[in-house]
Design an enzyme around this catalytic site. Structure first.
Site, short mmCIF file in Angstrom:
data_model
loop_
_atom_site.label_atom_id
_atom_site.label_comp_id
_atom_site.label_asym_id
_atom_site.label_seq_id
_atom_site.Cartn_x
_atom_site.Cartn_y
_atom_site.Cartn_z
N GLU A 293 0.82 -1.21 0.00
CA GLU A 293 0.00 0.00 0.00
C GLU A 293 0.86 1.27 0.00
OE1 GLU A 293 -1.98 -3.39 2.09
OE2 GLU A 293 -0.06 -2.35 2.35
N ALA A 307 0.88 -13.32 -3.33
CA ALA A 307 0.04 -13.79 -2.23
C ALA A 307 -0.47 -12.62 -1.40
CB ALA A 307 0.84 -14.76 -1.36
N TYR A 308 0.37 -11.61 -1.21
CA TYR A 308 -0.04 -10.45 -0.41
C TYR A 308 -1.24 -9.74 -1.05
CZ TYR A 308 0.16 -6.19 2.35
OH TYR A 308 -0.17 -5.15 3.19
N HIS A 309 -1.22 -9.63 -2.36
CA HIS A 309 -2.28 -8.90 -3.05
C HIS A 309 -3.46 -9.79 -3.44
CE1 HIS A 309 -0.05 -5.14 -3.23
NE2 HIS A 309 1.02 -5.81 -3.64
N LYS A 340 -1.83 -5.18 5.75
CA LYS A 340 -2.59 -6.41 5.98
C LYS A 340 -1.98 -7.27 7.08
CE LYS A 340 -4.24 -8.57 2.34
NZ LYS A 340 -4.31 -9.21 0.99
#
Length: 404
Positions: A293, A307-309, A340
């Site tokens: 972000e 994976a984060y997004h 997150k």
């Protein structure tokens, strides 16, 4: 205003008859561990120069007092004590020199100075006797620390830099440690300065071979890589310094070049070593400098940027690792690098934090990852909560074992 005061202080110290002692304060130095060995350790060679009257074993624990003035903060002067704990020569075990009482204990708690880059300037006695005063600057900001590290290079936790103030602060300080000449450098390195990655790749053949512990491996590899960096730096810079400079501009250009190279190495070295160790120990699912972000770029994101997004990937299985050689104030910079992830991990080589600092980190969702050999330098009350590098790697390799 404050930075100009700091610059003026450095100029005064560099131009007069001072001996400087520079290090990052450990928890033992400040008393944050609660141990009995509180105070700054002084190598024997420095004691001989600064406090010759106590460098003997004719009596138990000889000492001398001197005035300690803290120029960086509003603290009252105190009476510091240089002492030689020599009980080994009197049937016991202790044999070390320390400076104690150099700031009153209450001010340690107020200033939160564990981990701070600190300069002690001892006014040399013109007759060769004991120093009567020490002038102290405890860096209160990263800007102040950058001024020092720009001049003398990275000051890693545990390292001690000392010498005549004019030599250390008043010009181009080529090195802070004896250069190890045992390495035979590649021929083309004589013509160009290698990248940090190249130095680490070359250093791999000189690492200790009998250790499989990532905590031990990291510290050994950092030491070897830094030795090689100093040797390469000497190769490229020493002859130029010996020949002298035709103008002030030539000197400044070289000083800036050396400074920029040192800062570049300091910023990337630790991350590169961790990246290599992750792969060697089976942790292959990570991303470096992935964008999160607000265009933030955490040092390490696990298991991947994808994976984060991915809104389908379990948030509880995401991890972030920030890397800071020291974390005194810098740890706050990592708090919003991955929105997150509510508990972030911070790898550091800092030799201890105060209980108050640790509680503040924990309440902010920061978990410290520290090489196992440094755990004893932290307050006993927090050691069980510290994570070793080996434990961090093991946890994540298990967590991502099913990812192809």
């Amino acid at each position: 205003m404050l930075m100009s005061v700091f610059h003026n202080w450095l100029l005064e110290i560099a131009c007069e008859n001072y001996f400087v002692y520079i290090k990052r304060l450990s928890a033992n130095d400040t008393g944050a561990t609660g141990g009995h060995q509180v105070g700054l350790y002084i190598p024997s060679g420095i004691v001989e120069k600064l406090f010759p009257s106590i460098n003997h074993t004719r009596e138990l624990n000889p000492s001398v007092f001197l005035t300690a003035h803290v120029s960086s903060h509003d603290c009252p002067d105190s009476e510091a004590r240089a002492i030689y704990y020599n009980s080994r020569h009197f049937g016991k075990t202790r044999n070390e020199k320390r400076i104690t009482r150099w700031v009153e204990a209450a001010h340690f708690r107020i200033l939160k100075i564990t981990g701070a880059l600190t300069l002690l300037a001892f006014k040399l006695d013109e007759q060769g006797g004991d120093c009567k005063e020490v002038n102290i600057w405890v860096c209160a900001s990263t800007d102040e620390e950058d001024v020092i590290e720009t001049a003398i290079g990275e000051v890693i936790p545990g390292a001690l830099i000392s010498g005549p103030a004019g030599q250390i602060l008043g010009g181009l300080s080529l090195q802070q440690a004896p250069v190890n000449h045992k390495y035979i450098l590649p021929e083309d390195w004589h013509l160009r300065f290698p990248s940090g990655s190249e130095i680490i790749q070359y250093a791999a053949s000189h690492y200790v071979k009998n250790s499989l512990d990532p905590d031990e491996q990291l510290l050994d590899r950092r030491r070897v890589e830094y030795d090689i960096f100093l040797l390469v730096e000497e190769l490229h810079v020493l002859d130029i310094i010996r020949k002298g400079f035709g103008s002030v501009d030539e000197f400044i250009a070289l000083a800036n070049s050396v400074s920029n190279r040192r800062k570049s190495r300091a910023g990337k070295s630790l991350e590169l070593h961790l990246e290599h160790l992750f792969i060697e120990h089976g942790l292959r699912h990570f991303a470096t400098q992935a964008i999160t972000e607000g265009n933030k770029k955490p040092d390490f994101l696990f298991p991947s940027a994808g994976a984060y997004h991915d809104t389908e990937f379990p948030v509880e299985n995401l991890r972030m690792l920030a890397v800071k050689t020291t974390c005194k104030d810098r740890w706050r910079q990592i708090l919003n690098e991955a929105d997150k992830i509510h508990q972030v991990h911070l790898f550091t080589l800092q030799e201890g934090v105060s209980l108050a600092q640790y509680r503040e980190m924990r309440e902010s969702g920061v978990r410290l990852v520290v090489p196992s050999s440094l755990h004893k330098k932290y307050p006993e009350a927090v050691r069980a909560e510290l994570m070793t590098l080996g434990a961090f790697i093991a946890e994540l390799t298990g967590l991502y074992a099913d990812i192809p």
